[in-house]
Scaffold this motif. Structure first.
Motif, PDB file in Angstrom:
ATOM      1  N   ASP A 176       0.849  -1.182   0.000  1.00 18.03           N
ATOM      2  CA  ASP A 176       0.000   0.000   0.000  1.00 18.03           C
ATOM      3  C   ASP A 176       0.891   1.240   0.000  1.00 18.03           C
ATOM      4  OD1 ASP A 176      -2.299  -1.586   0.156  1.00 18.03           O
ATOM      5  OD2 ASP A 176      -2.237  -1.607   2.344  1.00 18.03           O
ATOM      6  N   VAL A 177       0.531   2.226  -0.813  1.00 18.69           N
ATOM      7  CA  VAL A 177       1.327   3.441  -0.941  1.00 18.69           C
ATOM      8  C   VAL A 177       0.528   4.619  -0.388  1.00 18.69           C
ATOM      9  CG1 VAL A 177       2.470   5.020  -2.541  1.00 18.69           C
ATOM     10  CG2 VAL A 177       2.564   2.553  -2.939  1.00 18.69           C
ATOM     11  N   TRP A 178       1.183   5.357   0.495  1.00 17.14           N
ATOM     12  CA  TRP A 178       0.579   6.519   1.141  1.00 17.14           C
ATOM     13  C   TRP A 178       1.388   7.758   0.759  1.00 17.14           C
ATOM     14  CZ3 TRP A 178      -3.415   5.580   4.883  1.00 17.14           C
ATOM     15  CH2 TRP A 178      -3.639   4.225   5.142  1.00 17.14           C
ATOM     16  N   LEU A 179       0.706   8.808   0.336  1.00 13.34           N
ATOM     17  CA  LEU A 179       1.339  10.083   0.016  1.00 13.34           C
ATOM     18  C   LEU A 179       0.768  11.148   0.943  1.00 13.34           C
ATOM     19  CD1 LEU A 179       1.200   9.991  -3.885  1.00 13.34           C
ATOM     20  CD2 LEU A 179       3.128   9.385  -2.417  1.00 13.34           C
ATOM     21  N   ASP A 180       1.637  11.753   1.735  1.00 18.57           N
ATOM     22  CA  ASP A 180       1.205  12.801   2.665  1.00 18.57           C
ATOM     23  C   ASP A 180       0.033  12.358   3.526  1.00 18.57           C
ATOM     24  OD1 ASP A 180       3.184  14.566   1.824  1.00 18.57           O
ATOM     25  OD2 ASP A 180       1.935  15.362   0.208  1.00 18.57           O
ATOM     26  N   GLY A 181       0.109  11.087   3.960  1.00 18.14           N
ATOM     27  CA  GLY A 181      -0.898  10.558   4.869  1.00 18.14           C
ATOM     28  C   GLY A 181      -2.142  10.007   4.213  1.00 18.14           C
TER      29      GLY A 181
END
Length: 203
Positions: A176-181
């Motif tokens: 899973d990829v999270w960007l800026d939360g």
């Protein structure tokens, strides 16, 4: 121009009338993505919260942003290809399935991830991302978790680190990829790079 060691950075300057006030990294990213996808210049951002704001010493005081006490900074922007789809981030990218098992990758433009000093050497205007890549045992994860609030989890023999303008790798199994939360999806390949001096932010 990216910051150099020993050179002053930032200048006293309030948020201009066309600037946009944001309360989190996620809000900042939303503004960036909306303007980039329309191929428009990103307006200056007034930061009232988030990890980039904390890294820059922001106070969260809305009145300060329009005052003579405001400080304006050029900062880098992270660009991420997540399974071929382009996104942007202002503070960090995180790829993981769980904090407790499996691989964890962090690409830090800001120093902080919440209360964690996850990128103690990260600087948002040095033209580099601070990359950490690890798959630790449960015992080592517990030890690192106790130390990460102060950045003392690094160095660690099980955490591969590098400071680079770009990085890419296969994620197997997909993470899973999270960007800026914000979770943007599960991916099997991620590539990140820095866009130097791409933003102006005010705190």
């Amino acid at each position: 121009m990216t910051v150099e060691r020993g050179v002053s950075w930032g200048r006293p300057e309030p948020l201009p009338p066309h600037g946009v006030v944001v309360h989190s990294d996620a809000e900042a990213r939303a503004v960036v993505e909306a303007h980039r996808r329309r191929d428009e210049p990103v307006p200056p951002l007034g930061l009232l919260g988030g990890d980039l704001c904390r890294t820059l010493g922001g106070s969260g005081d809305a009145a300060r942003l329009r005052s003579s006490e405001a400080m304006s900074f050029p900062v880098d922007l992270g660009a991420a290809l997540v399974d071929g789809r382009l996104h942007w981030f202002v503070a960090h990218l995180l790829a993981r399935r769980s904090w407790w098992h499996g691989r964890i990758v962090a690409a830090m433009n800001a120093e902080w991830l919440g209360d964690w000093d996850l990128g103690p050497r990260a600087h948002p205007n040095d033209g580099l991302l601070d990359i950490s890549d690890a798959d630790l045992s449960l015992g080592d994860r517990l030890k690192a978790r106790r130390r990460v609030h102060t950045g003392a989890h690094l160095p660690h023999p099980g955490i591969r680190t590098q400071r680079a303008p770009a990085w890419s790798d296969e994620l197997s199994p997909p993470l899973d990829v999270w960007l800026d939360g914000q979770k943007v999806g599960r991916a099997s390949r991620v590539a990140v790079r820095v866009e130097p001096d791409a933003l102006t932010v005010v705190v």
